[in-house]
Design a protein around this motif. Sequence first.
Motif, short mmCIF file in Angstrom:
data_model
loop_
_atom_site.label_atom_id
_atom_site.label_comp_id
_atom_site.label_asym_id
_atom_site.label_seq_id
_atom_site.Cartn_x
_atom_site.Cartn_y
_atom_site.Cartn_z
N ASN A 184 0.83 -1.20 0.00
CA ASN A 184 0.00 0.00 0.00
C ASN A 184 0.87 1.26 0.00
OD1 ASN A 184 -2.94 -0.89 0.34
ND2 ASN A 184 -1.92 -2.05 1.95
N THR A 245 -5.94 0.26 0.27
CA THR A 245 -6.14 -0.40 -1.02
C THR A 245 -6.10 -1.92 -0.93
OG1 THR A 245 -5.15 1.52 -2.12
CG2 THR A 245 -5.34 -0.51 -3.41
N LYS A 246 -5.04 -2.48 -0.30
CA LYS A 246 -4.85 -3.93 -0.32
C LYS A 246 -4.78 -4.46 1.12
CE LYS A 246 -2.31 -3.65 -4.67
NZ LYS A 246 -1.03 -3.87 -5.37
N GLU A 271 -12.64 -8.34 2.54
CA GLU A 271 -11.58 -7.88 1.64
C GLU A 271 -12.03 -6.60 0.94
OE1 GLU A 271 -10.76 -11.25 -0.86
OE2 GLU A 271 -9.21 -11.98 0.52
#
Length: 405
Positions: A184, A245-246, A271
Amino acid sequence: MLPTDLLIHRHRGEELTPIRLPINDSNLAIATNVIALFRQAQHQTQGELNRQLQELEGDSPNYRIKRGFAHLLKSAHCTFEILSPLEPEPLRQRVFSLAAQTTPSLQATPQILQQVAEKLSQELGRDVHPEQIRTGLYADLAENRMLTQFQEPTPESLLHRYNLAQVQGIFYRASHLILNVHRNDPGEYKLLFRYLKLFQLMAYIEGDADHGFTVTIDGPTSLFSPSTRYGLAIAKLIPALLHVTKWHLTATLQIKDAYTQRQRTPHFTLEPDADLVSHYPPGKPYDSMLEQSFAERWQALKTDWVLEREVDLIPIPGSVMIPDFRLVHPDGRSFLLEIVGYWRPEYLQKKFSQVRQSGCNHLILAISQRLNLEKAGVKLDNVPAHLIWFKDKLNPKEVLAAISP
């Protein structure tokens, strides 16, 4: 967020799944109707609003959805106020004291209200009418509070808020969570860790910004005495996580089976592609008014030192430190600044333990004199940092004096 009785979850083996509403015409129509009811109920009492909501629910099988929409609108979009010419409690004392001097009767009531209204008109310098006295007597009861403001959301945003609230409700009964964040932007890590700090969550952090972090968070059911407030704090983290984001989140839950009354330990995973929308802003410039005030006053200084908001993470065993500011000089010198304001003893103990573990010798700790460090069990020996003490506001000149040769 939603109370437990308005949460709708489905068990699938060892997985627990919150029921989320599709953004379709049918659900948008329900949201539109509930929003319209609130819009029309402005300047009415909460009791009248509740009555209209009950009529809207009727005997419809989707009453829990409507009730959930209404709860979110009340808590996040409405302002209910006590409207009374005087605080209700002293107003009651005046009216009841005057009423005690006469024989109780229906005929005496208007006279008593008129007398109190005239007296208050003189004291307040404005006209007070008997009917205002009558309605103000119990204006502090929840059902008598007036809906004075309604910030109307769009039907779509209300649906998104509802779906997010259903997911947040999962974490009310979490025993622990494992959050993996990786690859990220550094700013996203900092935002996430600031929210962990803001909600005072008990977290163990491993990793670094280059390879990612694994964050293990104790849930409310892992405490000796399960705390509803802590469960809400866990749930508040989810909208912040949506700005990263992840990541991958796994939660272990403690839930009593409604039929067998036995404890079950289902799991829940989440997620970034969960199609949830956060209502949190993507970030804010400062974590507190104290930091904002310091930054604004620094701008008035005539100095070569530059104050930077975004700083590097300082890895320490089991956690990270995110200092509030970095001070950079054109000749290459650099200091980190952490402002220790008004926090609970547990936070102070953790903060000074982190400072010792960091081994950072270019860190400045600005400590409020309002803090009773001795009572909190904090000792200042072996602290590898420059210490500055302040009263109400941190003076930039004192910081500048500490770093100047």
